[in-house]
Scaffold this motif. Structure first.
Motif, PDB file in Angstrom:
ATOM      1  N   LEU A 120       0.828  -1.157   0.082  1.00 51.85           N
ATOM      2  CA  LEU A 120       0.042   0.202  -0.163  1.00 51.85           C
ATOM      3  C   LEU A 120       0.752   1.360   0.063  1.00 51.85           C
ATOM      4  O   LEU A 120       1.900   1.296   0.813  1.00 51.85           O
ATOM      5  N   THR A 121       0.592   1.983  -0.888  1.00 48.22           N
ATOM      6  CA  THR A 121       1.287   3.538  -0.809  1.00 48.22           C
ATOM      7  C   THR A 121       0.359   4.435  -1.118  1.00 48.22           C
ATOM      8  O   THR A 121      -0.816   4.391  -1.472  1.00 48.22           O
ATOM      9  N   ALA A 122       0.716   5.673  -0.520  1.00 50.04           N
ATOM     10  CA  ALA A 122      -0.305   7.006  -0.563  1.00 50.04           C
ATOM     11  C   ALA A 122      -0.469   7.452  -1.819  1.00 50.04           C
ATOM     12  O   ALA A 122       0.571   7.541  -2.471  1.00 50.04           O
ATOM     13  N   ASP A 123      -1.639   7.770  -2.069  1.00 53.07           N
ATOM     14  CA  ASP A 123      -2.308   8.223  -3.432  1.00 53.07           C
ATOM     15  C   ASP A 123      -2.592   9.525  -3.394  1.00 53.07           C
ATOM     16  O   ASP A 123      -2.106  10.406  -4.262  1.00 53.07           O
ATOM     17  N   SER A 167      -6.908   8.587  -0.381  1.00 48.90           N
ATOM     18  CA  SER A 167      -6.844   7.428  -1.270  1.00 48.90           C
ATOM     19  C   SER A 167      -5.242   6.779  -1.224  1.00 48.90           C
ATOM     20  O   SER A 167      -4.379   7.516  -0.845  1.00 48.90           O
ATOM     21  N   VAL A 168      -5.438   5.297  -1.269  1.00 48.84           N
ATOM     22  CA  VAL A 168      -4.150   4.796  -1.424  1.00 48.84           C
ATOM     23  C   VAL A 168      -4.193   3.722  -2.544  1.00 48.84           C
ATOM     24  O   VAL A 168      -5.127   3.367  -3.300  1.00 48.84           O
ATOM     25  N   SER A 220     -10.141  -1.758  -3.205  1.00 51.30           N
ATOM     26  CA  SER A 220      -9.415  -1.352  -4.519  1.00 51.30           C
ATOM     27  C   SER A 220     -10.251  -1.531  -5.744  1.00 51.30           C
ATOM     28  O   SER A 220     -10.953  -2.546  -6.101  1.00 51.30           O
ATOM     29  N   LYS A 251      -6.820   1.508  -6.963  1.00 51.16           N
ATOM     30  CA  LYS A 251      -7.051   2.878  -6.097  1.00 51.16           C
ATOM     31  C   LYS A 251      -8.121   2.535  -5.160  1.00 51.16           C
ATOM     32  O   LYS A 251      -9.117   1.880  -5.612  1.00 51.16           O
ATOM     33  N   PHE A 262      -4.329   2.879   7.178  1.00 53.21           N
ATOM     34  CA  PHE A 262      -4.946   1.876   6.039  1.00 53.21           C
ATOM     35  C   PHE A 262      -4.137   0.510   6.027  1.00 53.21           C
ATOM     36  O   PHE A 262      -2.777   0.351   6.188  1.00 53.21           O
ATOM     37  N   LEU A 315      -0.277   1.634   6.736  1.00 55.00           N
ATOM     38  CA  LEU A 315       0.157   2.831   6.151  1.00 55.00           C
ATOM     39  C   LEU A 315      -0.298   4.069   6.860  1.00 55.00           C
ATOM     40  O   LEU A 315      -1.778   4.065   7.136  1.00 55.00           O
ATOM     41  N   MET A 333      -1.191   8.356   7.316  1.00 57.31           N
ATOM     42  CA  MET A 333      -1.259   9.362   6.805  1.00 57.31           C
ATOM     43  C   MET A 333      -1.732  10.610   7.696  1.00 57.31           C
ATOM     44  O   MET A 333      -2.339  10.310   8.595  1.00 57.31           O
TER      45      MET A 333
END
Length: 373
Positions: free
Chosen positions: A113-116, A133-134, A171, A176, A194, A214, A216
């Motif tokens: 998972l990465t930050a979008d 969003s991720v 997703s 996403k 997340f 993750l 944020m």
């Protein structure tokens, strides 16, 4: 007539003789059947148990023709020790407990998972200008769809503590996963988490998921920047006495608050009341001075943990203990309180104290009020 009588007597004797013979034969047959042995083994020790078992096996394997061998076995001398009943206990098979944490790790092994998108900070009572969003991908970096993601976000403030709620999102074909936050009705500087949704809601699994989630920033600033606020912070000398001539810490905090958007702030002098530690006296005297014109009073203390020292490198070092509170002037209720420790070093002693007040302490306290007020 006499002849019939004789015949009858003969018949009676014959019947009696017949039953006598039958009874004798039955009795003889019953007595010849050996009594069944109880299906219980008696042992006096471990060796005796093995010997008894071997004897039973030998007897069961002897044919009817081996009469002499049967006699020899059955005639074996028994032990003189007191026999004990053999009890056989069968251990139940222990079922291996499932490792839910290992299963969850395997589930997440091929996912990342990465930050979008991270929305900007929002004012208390307003919606974020965009969604959180991720991006969900596999090890090759390709998007993965239909992956359930759990979102843990700040829900409300309960007596000064942030309470979290959770929601699951999925997703899409582009990998996403989008979360639309509810409108926050409180100020906070917190985090939103997340993580891949666990199949089992085991405590250990949830702990692992949150520790590896993750994260944020979740930033909601105060809606009270328009309020009238007075600031009074008491500085102390290294010997522990309050400074009554001027408060450098109070002035530094005033400037930091102005930079954050607080436009109706000013300094006040309540050093004696603050030094006494009597908040009722502080409220009484400040209320008399303000006459209802001030909405909130920020007050506190800045004290030396130890005097300024010079280390081996020639730099001056100092550690200050600072405490800050926020009082609501309508009721005198202290609605916020925080304690912080600040340490700094500088080649110049005067600049050391100025640096710790203006670049460390004041900005940090201003952020605290901006996101918690």
């Amino acid at each position: 007539m006499l002849r019939l009588t004789n015949i009858g007597a003969i018949l009676v004797c014959g019947i009696f003789l017949f039953f006598t013979v039958c009874f004798t034969a039955c009795f003889s047959a019953c007595s010849s059947v050996p009594a069944q042995k109880e299906n219980i083994s008696y042992i006096d020790d471990i060796d005796g148990a093995a010997e008894n078992s071997a004897q039973n096996e030998a007897e069961s394997s002897i044919s009817v023709d081996d009469a002499d061998k049967v006699k020899k076995v059955s005639g074996k001398k028994k032990s003189g020790k007191t026999a004990k009943k053999l009890t056989v206990i069968y251990d139940e098979e222990k079922k291996e407990e499932p490792d839910f944490t290992a299963e969850y790790k395997a589930l997440c092994a091929d996912l990342k998972l990465t930050a979008d998108n991270l929305p900007a900070a929002v004012k208390n009572g307003n919606a974020f200008d965009s969604d959180f969003s991720v991006f969900v991908a596999n090890k090759a970096g390709l998007p993965v769809e239909k992956v359930s993601i759990t979102v843990k976000y700040p829900s409300h403030n309960l007596n000064g503590s942030i309470v979290y709620a959770s929601e699951d999102i999925v997703s899409d074909a582009e990998g996403k996963a989008v979360f639309t936050s509810p409108i926050p009705e409180f100020s906070c500087l917190s985090e939103i988490l997340f993580y891949v949704t666990p199949e089992k809601t085991d405590e250990a699994v949830l702990k692992y998921a949150e520790e590896n989630a993750l994260r944020m920033p979740y930033r909601v600033y105060t809606d009270k920047t328009h309020k009238v606020i007075s600031v009074s912070v008491a500085d102390y000398t290294p010997s522990g006495k309050p400074v009554t001539s001027n408060s450098y810490s109070s002035s530094a905090l005033l400037k930091a608050l102005y930079k954050k958007g607080f436009r109706r702030v000013g300094n006040a002098d309540f050093i004696d009341e603050i030094d006494s530690g009597n908040t009722k006296l502080l409220y009484k005297n400040s209320s008399a001075l303000f006459s209802g014109a001030v909405d909130y009073l920020i007050f506190g203390t800045v004290k030396y943990e130890k005097p300024v020292e010079q280390n081996a490198e020639g730099l001056y070092t100092v550690t200050l203990n600072a405490e800050l509170s926020l009082m609501e002037m309508k009721s005198g209720t202290v609605i916020l309180n925080t304690k912080r420790v600040f340490t700094s070093e500088h080649k110049n002693e005067w600049q050391l104290l100025d640096n710790i007040r203006n670049t460390m302490m004041a900005p940090e306290f201003a952020d605290f009020l901006y996101y918690n007020f």
